[in-house]
Motif scaffolding. Structure first.
Motif, PDB file in Angstrom:
ATOM      1  N   VAL A  54     -27.930  29.424 -13.213  1.00 20.41           N
ATOM      2  CA  VAL A  54     -27.499  29.991 -14.492  1.00 20.41           C
ATOM      3  C   VAL A  54     -28.690  30.606 -15.215  1.00 20.41           C
ATOM      4  O   VAL A  54     -28.638  31.748 -15.697  1.00 20.41           O
ATOM      5  CB  VAL A  54     -26.836  28.914 -15.378  1.00 20.41           C
ATOM      6  CG1 VAL A  54     -26.620  29.450 -16.793  1.00 20.41           C
ATOM      7  CG2 VAL A  54     -25.505  28.469 -14.783  1.00 20.41           C
ATOM      8  N   SER A  97     -22.394  32.707 -17.965  1.00 21.28           N
ATOM      9  CA  SER A  97     -23.038  31.824 -16.996  1.00 21.28           C
ATOM     10  C   SER A  97     -22.398  31.917 -15.619  1.00 21.28           C
ATOM     11  O   SER A  97     -23.087  31.865 -14.591  1.00 21.28           O
ATOM     12  CB  SER A  97     -22.990  30.375 -17.498  1.00 21.28           C
ATOM     13  OG  SER A  97     -23.699  30.231 -18.708  1.00 21.28           O
ATOM     14  N   GLY A 125     -20.557  27.709 -14.580  1.00 23.70           N
ATOM     15  CA  GLY A 125     -20.308  28.401 -15.838  1.00 23.70           C
ATOM     16  C   GLY A 125     -19.620  27.508 -16.843  1.00 23.70           C
ATOM     17  O   GLY A 125     -20.025  27.423 -18.014  1.00 23.70           O
TER      18      GLY A 125
END
Length: 303
Positions: A54, A97, A125
């Motif tokens: 991320v 993300s 995410g």
């Protein structure tokens, strides 16, 4: 494992008074012969790889080798940082993300396949955005990964998680279902609510085809990870609000198996149908592989 259906999983949780993650840790420990502490440590390492992906996707260049994709995660993050996004801080962060991790995958970075490389952005995410919002520890997030793993185990054994077998419903759909169920438990939901989140999420993905442009895991794969992360949060909210999957979640999984089995081969990761077969999709294929006249040659990358 002592369970092969979501119904059996919730029954065991109810009988033993355990959340899904605790039952799964014990099952995994017994099956592997390693201690629960060892299994937790291993899962913690996986989660930290997800967080690294991320971060990399949101701060570094992620232009893919093909040049088709890259750096969209930063664009989405910037939109929300300026207050122009409408999704809100958690869903907006989850969207950015998820895109970030998928772009890291496309640019040959390190990711964790959850459950596949093509759907690797959904769970990170959702998890990273929720962790930032609630202030959860990395150790707490590993519980969510065990919950997701238990749900994914059932989906994989009752149906499939591969786009080549069942279309993108099997990849993105499974990842969204796993993320939704795990997030529901992390937020205090019951095993029954987590299982309803699985059914709600998976129903929304039924029939989704796998049509990678140029045979690459980039278009439309990456943006589907972003949409999937937001869908997982939506399903979790619904389940925690008391919304139930009218069709039992095990039957939803069975329906995915039926739909995927009936799906034409050209919609199952062959780059012969859907978006890959549009005029632009064919042009991109020719540009990427100028010596190939057959759209099925070279073989598309496996997700």
């Amino acid at each position: 494992m002592r369970f092969d259906t979501l119904q059996k999983l919730t029954q065991l949780c109810r009988e033993e008074g355990k959340p899904i993650h605790r039952l799964m840790i014990e099952e995994q420990s017994q099956e592997s012969g390693r201690s629960a502490e060892s299994e937790l440590k291993k899962m913690l390492a996986y989660y930290r790889i997800m967080k690294e992906a991320v971060s990399r996707g949101l701060t570094q260049d992620t232009l893919s080798h093909s040049g088709l994709t890259g750096n969209d995660a930063k664009r989405v993050r910037n939109l929300h940082d300026t207050g122009l996004g409408l999704l809100g801080p958690v869903a907006g962060r989850a969207l950015a993300s998820a895109l970030a991790v998928s772009e890291v995958n496309a640019s040959m970075g390190r990711i964790v396949a959850t459950p596949t490389a093509g759907s690797c952005g959904v769970i990170p995410g959702v998890f990273v955005s929720a962790q930032e919002h609630f202030g959860w520890t990395d150790e707490w997030m590993t519980h969510g990964l065990f919950t997701a793993a238990g749900l994914g185990y059932i989906i994989a054994n009752r149906s499939f998680v591969s786009g080549a077998e069942g279309g993108c419903q099997a990849e993105i759909g499974s990842a969204v279902a796993m993320a939704a169920g795990a997030l529901t438990e992390l937020r205090g939901g019951t095993p029954e609510q987590s299982v309803h989140a699985v059914g709600l999420a998976l129903k929304n993905s039924l029939g989704l085809v796998c049509d990678p442009v140029g045979g690459l895991v980039e278009v439309p794969c990456i943006v589907r990870n972003g949409f999937g992360a937001v869908s997982a949060i939506t399903a979790s909210d619904m389940a925690l609000a008391g919304v139930r999957s009218v069709i039992p979640s095990d039957e939803v999984i069975d329906a995915m198996l039926e739909v995927g089995s009936d799906m034409s081969e050209k919609y199952r990761e062959t780059a012969r149908g859907g978006l890959a077969a549009t005029p632009t999709g064919k042009r991109i294929m020719k540009e990427l592989f100028p010596d190939s006249d057959d759209p099925s040659d070279p073989e598309p990358d496996s997700e």
